[in-house]
Scaffold this motif. Sequence first.
Motif, PDB file in Angstrom:
ATOM      1  N   ASN A  16      37.187   3.167  -3.504  1.00 34.07           N
ATOM      2  CA  ASN A  16      38.069   2.016  -3.316  1.00 34.07           C
ATOM      3  C   ASN A  16      37.280   0.724  -3.141  1.00 34.07           C
ATOM      4  O   ASN A  16      37.608  -0.300  -3.752  1.00 34.07           O
ATOM      5  CB  ASN A  16      38.993   2.227  -2.112  1.00 34.07           C
ATOM      6  N   ALA A  17      36.243   0.760  -2.328  1.00 36.29           N
ATOM      7  CA  ALA A  17      35.432  -0.448  -2.112  1.00 36.29           C
ATOM      8  C   ALA A  17      34.692  -0.834  -3.394  1.00 36.29           C
ATOM      9  O   ALA A  17      34.620  -2.022  -3.743  1.00 36.29           O
ATOM     10  CB  ALA A  17      34.438  -0.222  -0.976  1.00 36.29           C
ATOM     11  N   ALA A  18      34.148   0.150  -4.086  1.00 33.49           N
ATOM     12  CA  ALA A  18      33.437  -0.141  -5.336  1.00 33.49           C
ATOM     13  C   ALA A  18      34.399  -0.735  -6.364  1.00 33.49           C
ATOM     14  O   ALA A  18      34.056  -1.698  -7.066  1.00 33.49           O
ATOM     15  CB  ALA A  18      32.787   1.128  -5.886  1.00 33.49           C
ATOM     16  N   LEU A  19      35.603  -0.198  -6.438  1.00 32.16           N
ATOM     17  CA  LEU A  19      36.596  -0.720  -7.369  1.00 32.16           C
ATOM     18  C   LEU A  19      37.023  -2.139  -6.983  1.00 32.16           C
ATOM     19  O   LEU A  19      37.220  -2.986  -7.858  1.00 32.16           O
ATOM     20  CB  LEU A  19      37.811   0.199  -7.432  1.00 32.16           C
ATOM     21  N   LEU A  20      37.124  -2.412  -5.693  1.00 36.39           N
ATOM     22  CA  LEU A  20      37.445  -3.757  -5.226  1.00 36.39           C
ATOM     23  C   LEU A  20      36.416  -4.754  -5.737  1.00 36.39           C
ATOM     24  O   LEU A  20      36.763  -5.821  -6.252  1.00 36.39           O
ATOM     25  CB  LEU A  20      37.501  -3.791  -3.692  1.00 36.39           C
TER      26      LEU A  20
END
Length: 177
Positions: A16-20
């Motif tokens: 999720n953080a990487a995609l953000l």
Amino acid sequence: MPSSCDPQYAPAGDVNAALLVIDSRLKSIYDPRDTDPEQQRLTQQFIASLGPTDVDDLIDGACTLVYIFMKWLRMAHEDHGKDVIEYVVPSLVATMRKMPKSVSPEAIPTMAGLVIAAGTGLSPSLWRQQYGDWTKDEMNPLEATALLLAEHINRLTDDREFATRLVTEALSSVEQD
């Protein structure tokens, strides 16, 4: 016999953080005027606040994105009788060579290897782990690799949100299972 780099053994990390991070970068590329300065500030603040374990999770999350993107690209190319390595890696490397401020020439072989590993069904993070710890100099190239793959998918589908949706739908289906 399964490989030690089989994705089933790999940590997914903080996808999720990487995609953000990747989605925020894509939006700023597609329409710099539409870039929300507050969103950029919050993303930078988030990244700066990460501790060592959080950074490892973000790196693993970025590698998971690379894997998901290459898996989708592999299936799309195979549907047309093409080899994903032959069609994706050369343009990726050529683009990275045009980005010397973000991707040093020394990092390009590692990023190409990462993409090839993912394109052949191996875990990018476990493949990279064979060669030691990630270096600080590899962080921008890793982000650029995930970003370029996402943008490549978006161009192929003629949909600026496709790569992000691909990952969010995959995450949603995993959560439902």
